[in-house]
Design a protein around this motif. Structure first.
Motif, short mmCIF file in Angstrom:
data_model
loop_
_atom_site.label_atom_id
_atom_site.label_comp_id
_atom_site.label_asym_id
_atom_site.label_seq_id
_atom_site.Cartn_x
_atom_site.Cartn_y
_atom_site.Cartn_z
N LEU A 117 -22.35 31.86 20.46
CA LEU A 117 -20.90 32.01 20.49
C LEU A 117 -20.25 31.18 21.60
O LEU A 117 -19.27 30.47 21.37
N ILE A 118 -20.80 31.28 22.81
CA ILE A 118 -20.16 30.58 23.93
C ILE A 118 -21.09 29.58 24.61
O ILE A 118 -20.68 28.94 25.59
N PHE A 128 -28.09 39.00 28.54
CA PHE A 128 -28.10 38.86 27.09
C PHE A 128 -28.46 40.21 26.45
O PHE A 128 -29.21 41.00 27.03
N VAL A 129 -27.90 40.44 25.26
CA VAL A 129 -28.17 41.68 24.52
C VAL A 129 -28.59 41.31 23.10
O VAL A 129 -28.27 40.23 22.60
N ALA A 130 -29.30 42.24 22.47
CA ALA A 130 -29.71 42.10 21.08
C ALA A 130 -29.33 43.37 20.33
O ALA A 130 -29.32 44.47 20.90
N LEU A 131 -29.02 43.22 19.06
CA LEU A 131 -28.64 44.35 18.21
C LEU A 131 -29.85 44.81 17.41
O LEU A 131 -30.50 44.01 16.73
N CYS A 134 -29.84 44.26 13.29
CA CYS A 134 -30.05 42.95 12.66
C CYS A 134 -30.92 42.01 13.48
O CYS A 134 -31.43 41.02 12.94
N GLY A 135 -31.08 42.26 14.77
CA GLY A 135 -31.90 41.40 15.61
C GLY A 135 -31.18 40.20 16.18
O GLY A 135 -31.82 39.35 16.83
N CYS A 136 -29.89 40.07 15.97
CA CYS A 136 -29.14 38.93 16.51
C CYS A 136 -29.01 39.04 18.03
O CYS A 136 -28.83 40.14 18.56
N VAL A 137 -29.08 37.89 18.71
CA VAL A 137 -29.03 37.84 20.17
C VAL A 137 -27.78 37.07 20.60
O VAL A 137 -27.55 35.95 20.15
N VAL A 138 -26.97 37.68 21.47
CA VAL A 138 -25.78 37.04 22.03
C VAL A 138 -25.68 37.42 23.50
O VAL A 138 -26.36 38.34 23.98
N ALA A 142 -19.94 37.50 25.75
CA ALA A 142 -19.33 37.22 24.45
C ALA A 142 -19.15 38.49 23.64
O ALA A 142 -18.13 38.68 22.97
N LEU A 143 -20.12 39.40 23.69
CA LEU A 143 -20.02 40.64 22.92
C LEU A 143 -18.88 41.51 23.42
O LEU A 143 -18.18 42.14 22.61
N LYS A 144 -18.68 41.55 24.73
CA LYS A 144 -17.57 42.35 25.27
C LYS A 144 -16.22 41.78 24.84
O LYS A 144 -15.30 42.53 24.51
N GLN A 145 -16.10 40.46 24.85
CA GLN A 145 -14.83 39.84 24.44
C GLN A 145 -14.53 40.10 22.97
O GLN A 145 -13.40 40.38 22.59
N ILE A 146 -15.56 40.02 22.12
CA ILE A 146 -15.35 40.20 20.68
C ILE A 146 -15.17 41.68 20.34
O ILE A 146 -14.38 42.03 19.48
N LYS A 147 -15.91 42.54 21.03
CA LYS A 147 -15.84 43.97 20.73
C LYS A 147 -14.46 44.53 21.00
O LYS A 147 -14.00 45.46 20.33
N GLY A 148 -13.75 43.96 21.97
CA GLY A 148 -12.41 44.46 22.26
C GLY A 148 -11.39 44.08 21.21
O GLY A 148 -10.34 44.70 21.10
#
Length: 294
Positions: A117-118, A128-131, A134-138, A142-148
């Motif tokens: 993403l960035i 970094f975090v993973a879900l 689905c196993g996606c890593v970001v 970036a996750l905090k910006q999109i989650k808001g």
């Protein structure tokens, strides 16, 4: 008695002081955790997986250890089957080369993977975090910006996820305690979903057992299969008898005569030798007639 010749001893030469333990290089330790397998301490090889605590493994080496049923190290005791790991969907870094594996300083080397993403490099400098879904890593930033700005869906594959599905990769001690709690939450969620499936199956079985009771009354009125078979065989016999009485089949027999056929006309019968006019004729039939003898 020594110390002559103008030598001046120092304090550490005269007094024994307890030596300080050697400190680890934090940058080297951080890089090692992000580039090497937690189980074998060898360089990570794709496919790369993570456990519920956010540690990284080479999938092949982890499966081999599970098949051999060897004792896991303390950091990986919680990994007991493939259900306890998740395959990561990583984004390769286009700037990464083979030279970055061995040559250059730690600060100048490029990481093998980045945030899609960035563009942050996954070298350990950034979180970094993973879900787990689905196993996606970001990157966490970036996750905090999109989650808001949007709902709880993966920004890469749009798969839904919940709070307990966010796993911090190679986190600190506080993150590890939080990951333990999330592992327990996911396990409880799995058990509840299994119970719901079992209950739904029981309800379906009950409805299926109730339906035949109503259908048995209808089946009693219907004839049995044996009576159906007898009826079919009788119909076949009657059809065979009627077929034998068909005049078209009678004509194929050797004892058949056109003169006896009630459907044939008199003119048609006169063409054959079995007609009465041919029998009364004195000369031979035209087929056997010979002018030299008749």
């Amino acid at each position: 008695m020594g110390c002559d010749g103008g030598t001046i001893p120092r304090r550490d030469e005269l007094v024994r002081v307890k030596q300080k333990p050697e400190q680890k290089d934090k940058d080297a330790e951080r890089e090692f955790r992000w580039l090497h397998c937690t189980l074998t301490q060898q360089r990570l090889q794709e496919p790369i997986v993570m456990c519920g605590m956010g540690r990284l493994y080479s999938k092949q080496s982890l499966i081999e250890r599970l098949l051999e049923k060897e004792k896991m190290p303390e950091m990986s005791v919680h990994v007991k089957s493939l259900k306890d790991i998740k395959t990561l969907q990583l984004t390769p870094n286009p700037a990464f080369t083979e030279e970055d594996k061995t040559e250059g300083l730690l600060d100048t080397r490029h990481a093998p993977y980045i945030c899609k993403l960035i563009g942050l490099e996954m070298s350990g400098k950034f979180r970094f975090v993973a879900l787990w879904t689905c196993g996606c890593v970001v990157s966490e930033r970036a996750l905090k910006q999109i989650k808001g700005n949007s709902a709880s869906t993966c920004p890469l594959c749009q798969a839904p996820y919940s709070v307990e599905d966010i796993v911090v990769l190679n986190g600190n001690e506080e993150d590890l305690e939080l990951m333990k709690v999330k592992m327990e939450m996911r396990a409880a969620k799995r058990k509840s979903s299994k119970k719901d499936k079992k209950e739904s199956k029981k309800v379906e079985i009950k409805t299926e057992t109730d339906e035949p009771c109503a259908s048995t009354t209808v089946d009693e009125a219907k004839p049995s299969t044996s009576t159906k078979v007898k009826g079919v065989t009788n119909q076949k016999r009657l059809g065979a008898v009627n077929a034998m009485q068909d005049p078209e089949l009678k004509r194929l027999k050797n004892d058949f005569s056109v003169a006896k056929d009630p459907k044939a006309s008199d003119v048609y019968k006169s063409l054959f030798t079995s007609h009465k006019t041919e029998k009364e004729q004195e000369r031979a039939h035209w087929v056997t007639y010979n002018p030299f003898y008749n």
